[in-house]
Design an enzyme around this catalytic site. Structure first.
Site, PDB file in Angstrom:
ATOM      1  N   ARG A  38       0.840  -1.214   0.000  1.00 20.12           N
ATOM      2  CA  ARG A  38       0.000   0.000   0.000  1.00 20.12           C
ATOM      3  C   ARG A  38       0.868   1.254   0.000  1.00 20.12           C
ATOM      4  NH1 ARG A  38      -1.796   2.507   4.285  1.00 20.12           N
ATOM      5  NH2 ARG A  38      -1.968   0.659   5.576  1.00 20.12           N
ATOM      6  N   TYR A  95     -15.628  15.660 -15.853  1.00 23.05           N
ATOM      7  CA  TYR A  95     -15.953  14.226 -15.774  1.00 23.05           C
ATOM      8  C   TYR A  95     -16.972  13.977 -14.645  1.00 23.05           C
ATOM      9  CZ  TYR A  95     -15.342   9.233 -15.367  1.00 23.05           C
ATOM     10  OH  TYR A  95     -15.570   7.881 -15.307  1.00 23.05           O
ATOM     11  N   ASP A 167      -6.594  17.538 -15.056  1.00 18.97           N
ATOM     12  CA  ASP A 167      -6.918  16.169 -15.467  1.00 18.97           C
ATOM     13  C   ASP A 167      -6.660  16.100 -16.967  1.00 18.97           C
ATOM     14  OD1 ASP A 167      -8.116  13.861 -16.441  1.00 18.97           O
ATOM     15  OD2 ASP A 167      -9.915  14.040 -15.198  1.00 18.97           O
ATOM     16  N   LYS A 192      -7.610   4.771 -19.544  1.00 16.90           N
ATOM     17  CA  LYS A 192      -7.931   5.232 -20.894  1.00 16.90           C
ATOM     18  C   LYS A 192      -6.705   5.083 -21.796  1.00 16.90           C
ATOM     19  CE  LYS A 192     -11.720   6.189 -18.700  1.00 16.90           C
ATOM     20  NZ  LYS A 192     -12.004   7.505 -18.157  1.00 16.90           N
TER      21      LYS A 192
HETATM   22  C1  PLP Z   1     -12.405   7.972 -16.923  1.00 22.96           C
HETATM   23  C2  PLP Z   1     -12.058   9.331 -16.458  1.00 22.96           C
HETATM   24  C3  PLP Z   1     -11.837   9.576 -15.090  1.00 22.96           C
HETATM   25  C4  PLP Z   1     -11.988   8.517 -14.031  1.00 22.96           C
HETATM   26  O1  PLP Z   1     -11.080   7.496 -14.200  1.00 22.96           O
HETATM   27  P1  PLP Z   1     -11.323   5.976 -13.645  1.00 22.96           P
HETATM   28  O2  PLP Z   1     -10.078   5.281 -14.021  1.00 22.96           O
HETATM   29  O3  PLP Z   1     -12.554   5.485 -14.326  1.00 22.96           O
HETATM   30  O4  PLP Z   1     -11.534   6.119 -12.179  1.00 22.96           O
HETATM   31  C5  PLP Z   1     -11.488  10.871 -14.730  1.00 22.96           C
HETATM   32  N1  PLP Z   1     -11.372  11.862 -15.633  1.00 22.96           N
HETATM   33  C6  PLP Z   1     -11.590  11.667 -16.943  1.00 22.96           C
HETATM   34  C7  PLP Z   1     -11.443  12.807 -17.885  1.00 22.96           C
HETATM   35  C8  PLP Z   1     -11.947  10.396 -17.403  1.00 22.96           C
HETATM   36  O5  PLP Z   1     -12.166  10.197 -18.701  1.00 22.96           O
END
Ligand code: PLP
Length: 380
Positions: A38, A95, A167, A192
């Protein structure tokens, strides 16, 4: 001795020491090493280090911290850098998970958020108060694909003594590296583009120790650590990230250009189109000729036509998520933005027939042929 070329998956929660002193030194940070996964796991650390190298090439002061998901990275970063009484400015079209953090969870902790159009730099500046501790942006918004001026937002945040957090999931470091444009921390859903194969969930936060240190400490206590098997898959994905993303970007720009003017299609959105409202900003912030792998099209005929288009596709998948090598579509009004009625959709600039296309790494001409035949099917 020879060494393995593949990354070792260290599937161990705990680590053993030869002496009690060594254990004490490692756990106290006096000696390098691993004690408990962790805190740090070698496979997860290797993944994070590879992301840091992509987000900040040539800089050895930038580190990354690995997370169980993108939302773990985002929620941990917000908690690490905000406290009761603080104010944060973020995107109204952020998001969905981040939206609930800003509107539901942070207020419960005494942190309030102003959500607005982050492309309106003057509005962001006007929203700053003496309590503003963070400005939060997304490199490319979903599904409108707007691109805020990161340089201007960084200046606004820093004048106010606030942190600037981005982000950058939709861009990936191949397209844009927010730290080069003034961000203090770049965050990703590694699920992604970074992983790229829709087979692993993870997240990452990237920045210098002054900004990343609190995030790492909060990650250890909140517990959103990245598992070693997921770290292996995400690390392997990184090896092909530049190849994949370059292909996906080129195909997306081609698709956006070719679908314009199809009789079944109204507006086409993609930062690479000269008609995109922030095309100039994107051209300045992004790597040459790379504008991301997402395209949205407004299919004429409303919700039913948008959904019929998705159903008529033969190779493109109707699927959640984005950024993988598989091309995917989602009908925005019935999926990611289903809580919005037609009036709210219109206010957000989302047509009822809008479909988001996450362009994959397939042959672009075959992809285009499938999209065209499905559009022809809804026209006839
Ligand atoms: C998918 C996504 C998230 C969240 O990510 P997870 O891996 O599903 O927790 C946050 N921001 C954006 C822009 C995303 O496309």
């Amino acid at each position: 001795m020879s060494r393995p070329l593949g990354l070792a998956v260290v599937r161990s929660a705990a680590f053993a020491f030869d002496t009690a002193q060594h254990y004490s030194d490692v756990v106290a940070g006096r000696a390098p090493g691993y004690s408990y996964s962790r805190l740090d796991n070698p496979t997860a650390v290797a993944f994070a280090a590879a992301v840091a190298a992509l987000e900040a090439p040539g800089r050895d002061d930038v580190r990354a911290d690995p997370f169980a998901s993108g939302m773990a990275a985002i929620s941990t970063t917000l908690i690490a850098h905000l406290r009761a009484g603080d104010h944060v400015i973020g995107p109204a079209d952020c998001y969905g998970g981040s939206y609930s953090l800003f509107t539901h969870w942070l207020p419960r902790l005494g942190i309030d958020a102003t959500l607005l159009d982050m492309t309106d730099t003057a509005a962001v500046r006007a929203a700053v108060t003496d309590r503003t501790a963070m400005v939060y942006a997304e490199t490319i918004a979903n599904p409108t694909l707007t691109v805020p001026d990161l340089t201007a937002l960084a200046a606004t945040a820093h004048e106010a003594g606030a942190r600037f957090v981005v982000d950058s999931t939709f861009a990936s470091p191949v397209v844009c590296r927010p730290l080069e444009h003034g961000a203090d921390l770049a965050l990703h859903s590694a699920t992604k583009y970074l992983g790229g194969h829709a087979d692993a969930t993870g997240g990452v936060a990237v920045g210098t120790p002054v900004h990343l240190g609190p995030v790492r400490e909060a990650r250890i206590d909140l517990g959103g650590c990245l598992a070693p098997d997921e770290a292996f898959l995400l690390h392997r994905g990184l090896a092909t990230l530049p190849l994949r993303v370059r292909r996906q970007c080129a195909s997306a720009t081609l698709v956006a250009d070719k679908l314009r003017g199809h009789p079944a299609v109204g507006r086409v959105r993609h930062p690479g189109l000269p008609s995109h409202p922030q095309h100039g900003t994107a051209a300045r912030l992004f790597e040459p000729a790379l504008f991301g792998g997402l395209v949205t099209i407004d299919v004429h005929g409303g919700r039913s036509a948008g959904m019929a288009f998705c159903d008529a596709l033969q190779t493109v998948q109707v699927a959640s998520s984005l950024g993988s090598v598989h091309s995917k579509v989602s009908h925005v009004a019935s999926t990611t933005h289903r809580q919005l009625d037609d009036t709210a959709l219109a206010a957000a600039g989302i047509a009822p027939g809008q479909v988001r296309i996450s362009v994959g790494a397939e042959d672009p001409e075959e992809l285009l042929a499938d999209l065209r035949q499905a559009l022809d099917a809804v026209t006839s």
